[in-house]
Motif scaffolding. Structure first.
Motif, PDB file in Angstrom:
ATOM      1  N   TYR A  25      21.084   8.465  -5.867  1.00  0.00           N
ATOM      2  CA  TYR A  25      19.670   8.090  -5.913  1.00  0.00           C
ATOM      3  C   TYR A  25      18.794   9.305  -5.565  1.00  0.00           C
ATOM      4  O   TYR A  25      18.890   9.833  -4.449  1.00  0.00           O
ATOM      5  CB  TYR A  25      19.367   6.990  -4.897  1.00  0.00           C
ATOM      6  N   PHE A  26      17.977   9.714  -6.514  1.00  0.00           N
ATOM      7  CA  PHE A  26      16.937  10.708  -6.208  1.00  0.00           C
ATOM      8  C   PHE A  26      15.606   9.981  -6.288  1.00  0.00           C
ATOM      9  O   PHE A  26      15.265   9.403  -7.334  1.00  0.00           O
ATOM     10  CB  PHE A  26      16.947  11.856  -7.221  1.00  0.00           C
ATOM     11  N   GLY A  27      14.868   9.982  -5.216  1.00  0.00           N
ATOM     12  CA  GLY A  27      13.605   9.261  -5.222  1.00  0.00           C
ATOM     13  C   GLY A  27      12.719   9.738  -4.100  1.00  0.00           C
ATOM     14  O   GLY A  27      12.872  10.861  -3.596  1.00  0.00           O
ATOM     15  N   SER A  28      11.800   8.873  -3.727  1.00  0.00           N
ATOM     16  CA  SER A  28      10.908   9.214  -2.627  1.00  0.00           C
ATOM     17  C   SER A  28      10.561   7.942  -1.868  1.00  0.00           C
ATOM     18  O   SER A  28      10.894   6.840  -2.307  1.00  0.00           O
ATOM     19  CB  SER A  28       9.640   9.890  -3.151  1.00  0.00           C
ATOM     20  N   ALA A  29       9.897   8.135  -0.736  1.00  0.00           N
ATOM     21  CA  ALA A  29       9.569   6.998   0.120  1.00  0.00           C
ATOM     22  C   ALA A  29       8.098   7.030   0.503  1.00  0.00           C
ATOM     23  O   ALA A  29       7.500   8.101   0.631  1.00  0.00           O
ATOM     24  CB  ALA A  29      10.423   7.040   1.387  1.00  0.00           C
ATOM     25  N   THR A  30       7.559   5.830   0.640  1.00  0.00           N
ATOM     26  CA  THR A  30       6.231   5.691   1.243  1.00  0.00           C
ATOM     27  C   THR A  30       6.224   4.363   1.987  1.00  0.00           C
ATOM     28  O   THR A  30       7.266   3.718   2.153  1.00  0.00           O
ATOM     29  CB  THR A  30       5.105   5.773   0.191  1.00  0.00           C
ATOM     30  N   SER A  31       5.056   3.947   2.433  1.00  0.00           N
ATOM     31  CA  SER A  31       4.949   2.650   3.108  1.00  0.00           C
ATOM     32  C   SER A  31       3.670   1.976   2.644  1.00  0.00           C
ATOM     33  O   SER A  31       2.727   2.644   2.193  1.00  0.00           O
ATOM     34  CB  SER A  31       4.921   2.832   4.620  1.00  0.00           C
ATOM     35  N   ALA A  32       3.644   0.650   2.791  1.00  0.00           N
ATOM     36  CA  ALA A  32       2.456  -0.106   2.383  1.00  0.00           C
ATOM     37  C   ALA A  32       1.190   0.399   3.088  1.00  0.00           C
ATOM     38  O   ALA A  32       0.198   0.733   2.419  1.00  0.00           O
ATOM     39  CB  ALA A  32       2.678  -1.597   2.640  1.00  0.00           C
ATOM     40  N   PRO A  33       1.200   0.474   4.429  1.00  0.00           N
ATOM     41  CA  PRO A  33      -0.065   0.858   5.076  1.00  0.00           C
ATOM     42  C   PRO A  33      -0.524   2.272   4.735  1.00  0.00           C
ATOM     43  O   PRO A  33      -1.709   2.589   4.862  1.00  0.00           O
ATOM     44  CB  PRO A  33       0.231   0.731   6.580  1.00  0.00           C
ATOM     45  N   GLN A  34       0.394   3.127   4.292  1.00  0.00           N
ATOM     46  CA  GLN A  34       0.016   4.510   4.014  1.00  0.00           C
ATOM     47  C   GLN A  34      -0.350   4.752   2.551  1.00  0.00           C
ATOM     48  O   GLN A  34      -0.832   5.831   2.217  1.00  0.00           O
ATOM     49  CB  GLN A  34       1.147   5.456   4.420  1.00  0.00           C
ATOM     50  N   SER A  35      -0.083   3.771   1.690  1.00  0.00           N
ATOM     51  CA  SER A  35      -0.308   4.049   0.267  1.00  0.00           C
ATOM     52  C   SER A  35      -1.124   3.000  -0.472  1.00  0.00           C
ATOM     53  O   SER A  35      -1.688   3.306  -1.519  1.00  0.00           O
ATOM     54  CB  SER A  35       1.041   4.201  -0.452  1.00  0.00           C
ATOM     55  N   GLU A  36      -1.187   1.789   0.026  1.00  0.00           N
ATOM     56  CA  GLU A  36      -1.779   0.730  -0.801  1.00  0.00           C
ATOM     57  C   GLU A  36      -3.293   0.769  -0.878  1.00  0.00           C
ATOM     58  O   GLU A  36      -3.887   0.544  -1.934  1.00  0.00           O
ATOM     59  CB  GLU A  36      -1.328  -0.650  -0.300  1.00  0.00           C
ATOM     60  N   GLY A  37      -3.961   1.001   0.240  1.00  0.00           N
ATOM     61  CA  GLY A  37      -5.415   0.796   0.267  1.00  0.00           C
ATOM     62  C   GLY A  37      -5.680  -0.705   0.182  1.00  0.00           C
ATOM     63  O   GLY A  37      -4.819  -1.508   0.565  1.00  0.00           O
ATOM     64  N   ALA A  38      -6.856  -1.085  -0.366  1.00  0.00           N
ATOM     65  CA  ALA A  38      -7.225  -2.514  -0.457  1.00  0.00           C
ATOM     66  C   ALA A  38      -7.024  -3.212   0.879  1.00  0.00           C
ATOM     67  O   ALA A  38      -6.321  -4.215   0.994  1.00  0.00           O
ATOM     68  CB  ALA A  38      -6.421  -3.198  -1.572  1.00  0.00           C
ATOM     69  N   HIS A  39      -7.627  -2.624   1.909  1.00  0.00           N
ATOM     70  CA  HIS A  39      -7.503  -3.191   3.249  1.00  0.00           C
ATOM     71  C   HIS A  39      -8.610  -4.176   3.593  1.00  0.00           C
ATOM     72  O   HIS A  39      -8.667  -4.666   4.715  1.00  0.00           O
ATOM     73  CB  HIS A  39      -7.460  -2.067   4.313  1.00  0.00           C
ATOM     74  N   GLY A  40      -9.530  -4.433   2.630  1.00  0.00           N
ATOM     75  CA  GLY A  40     -10.624  -5.358   2.930  1.00  0.00           C
ATOM     76  C   GLY A  40     -10.104  -6.749   3.248  1.00  0.00           C
ATOM     77  O   GLY A  40      -9.024  -7.143   2.803  1.00  0.00           O
TER      78      GLY A  40
END
Ligand code: BG6
Length: 475
Positions: A25-40
């Motif tokens: 597996y070659f890929g990358s990682a992120t997280s919901a709070p760090q990438s999604e936005g739409a925090h309203g």
């Protein structure tokens, strides 16, 4: 020589051909709070980062808060196309608990269900295996008010959330994680004040750690019933503890540092038990958590199927230079001092040592001491400030330093695999430059540059190289 080139003035490995097993597996990682936005509030209930930013925005770099994360919620379709353009066959993100269940005891939010199903389905359609994590430091604010991880009630609600996620998405997501770096919300939230609720309360920190391990085991139990054809793990940030010298006092210091920094979650997650020496220390300091009947059986019987390992930096320690103050709040550094090894290579922007060989040491530790369990590098990466200084004539960021960083780590990883460690992949932190907690956008980690004003994405030199890496299964 300019600043970033200095990182590589002393390369530890000579260039050689490095290849990985088929299907790696070659890929990358992120997280919901760090990438999604739409925090309203129309999208999700607040989590502790929304709450904290509202209370103390000046603690966040440039006063940029989680609502300014990189708009994956809005742009997930074109972002997933970029995953393919950068050669990735897999991707880790997380579900936001407070988006999926704005009322933790209520029904799932239909908008969230639609978004996550669409995103995970799209990944599958373009040949990207989704790895989905349930908790990436983002406790719902309403549950923090009810005690957060100190509260047994929150453990039960996390289990409810996990069951909900497995039921809603288990048909399309087959690789899951219960938590990301659980030691971080323990240390940063309850000892060091880098995460909300910013307490300095050793007794609470132990209760939080214990409840987290229990919650993970409960989720694993439920997962195996709901998604029997999937695999579930936990993501741990392993920081091998290296002693300053062979002096017995330094060796003892490193041994105890290892108990706290690594074994505290690794042992219950993989072996289903706590190291008796760690329990002895916790008891000696009067910090034993409240444990209920059957808890330890749940932890023992529901261990992980595989392990995610985040690796950024080693932990170098030495014997304490002075006696600890017995009246001070207990910290693991009661037993050791952090050692600043002369000549160590540093990433000055993040203040983290660069030591790629640790990935080999981790591989061998997992092989020899943790039943050679299947594992993946779930994060590794390099945050650099001021990357625009490296923009080439065609406008692309020429981040050769990142390519070198990845190559060095992969070289050591490949040695560990050649010697029998069962590592199945490498996920870089991160895909698109993302919002990084208190550091906000200070340091950039991405294969893809994010223009904060326009939200335009531009593949960096490392992103193009990553595609070749994946196509060639090595370099
Ligand atoms: C990991 C976290 O510890 O490190 C990520 O899982 C984080 O959430 C990453 O962003 C890099 O650290 P930082 O603090 O520079 O963002």
């Amino acid at each position: 020589m300019c600043g970033i080139d200095l990182f590589f003035k002393k390369k530890e490995v000579v260039e050689m051909e490095v290849t990985f097993p088929k299907g790696f597996y070659f890929g990358s990682a992120t997280s919901a709070p760090q990438s999604e936005g739409a925090h309203g509030i129309e999208h999700k209930a607040p989590d502790i980062w929304d709450l904290w930013f509202e209370q103390e925005p000046y603690k966040f770099h440039g006063q940029v808060g989680p609502q300014d994360a990189s708009t994956f919620f809005e742009h997930f379709e074109s972002d997933i196309d970029l995953l393919r353009e950068t050669g990735q066959n897999s991707f880790r993100t997380s579900i936001s608990w407070s988006r999926l269940l704005p009322d933790p005891e209520g029904e799932p939010n239909p908008e969230a269900v639609e978004f996550y199903r669409a995103a995970f389905t799209r990944m599958r359609e373009v040949g990207v295996e989704p790895f989905v994590n349930l908790f990436h430091f983002d406790m719902p604010a309403s549950l923090q008010e009810r005690g957060g991880w100190e509260s047994r009630e929150v453990v039960a609600l996390y289990e409810r959330y996990a069951q909900t996620a497995f039921t809603l998405f288990g048909d399309i997501v087959k690789r899951w994680y219960t938590f990301n770096e659980p030691i971080v919300h323990v240390e940063c939230g309850y000892l060091q004040q880098y995460h909300y609720p910013c307490k300095v309360d050793p007794k609470a920190s132990v209760q939080v750690a214990y409840h987290t391990a229990l919650a993970s085991a409960l989720a694993i139990r439920d997962f195996h019933e709901i998604v029997p054809d999937g695999k579930i793990g936990i993501v741990l940030n392993l920081t091998p503890a290296y002693p300053r010298s062979d002096n017995p006092a330094d060796l003892k210091a490193a041994h105890i540092a290892e108990l706290f920094a690594n074994k505290s979650f690794l042992d219950p997650a993989v072996k289903g038990v706590y190291d008796p020496e760690l329990i002895g220390i916790i008891r000696e300091h009067g910090l034993m958590p409240h444990v209920e009947a059957d808890d330890l059986a749940v932890i023992r019987e529901h261990t992980v199927d595989y392990l995610g390992v985040n690796y950024y930096q080693p932990l170098r320690v030495c014997a304490r230079a002075s006696l600890p103050n017995p009246e001070a709040p207990f910290m693991p550094t009661y037993y050791y001092d952090v050692y600043e090894m002369p000549g160590r290579r540093m990433n000055p922007y993040r203040g983290w040592e660069i030591y790629p060989k640790a990935l080999y040491d981790i591989a061998i530790n997992i092989r020899d001491n943790y039943g050679n369990i299947e594992w993946i590098v779930s994060e590794n990466g390099m945050g650099v400030e001021g990357e625009e200084a490296y923009r080439g004539p065609d406008g692309t960021i020429q981040d050769d330093y990142r390519i070198d960083f990845i190559k060095e780590h992969l070289t050591w990883l490949s040695r560990g695999i050649a010697e029998g460690s069962r590592c199945i992949g490498y996920h870089l932190w991160t895909f698109i430059d993302c919002w990084s907690w208190l550091n906000a956008y200070k340091n950039r980690y991405g294969l893809v540059e994010l223009d904060l004003d326009t939200q335009e994405r531009r593949i960096k030199k490392s992103g193009r190289w990553y595609r070749e890496l994946a196509q060639n299964n090595g370099f």
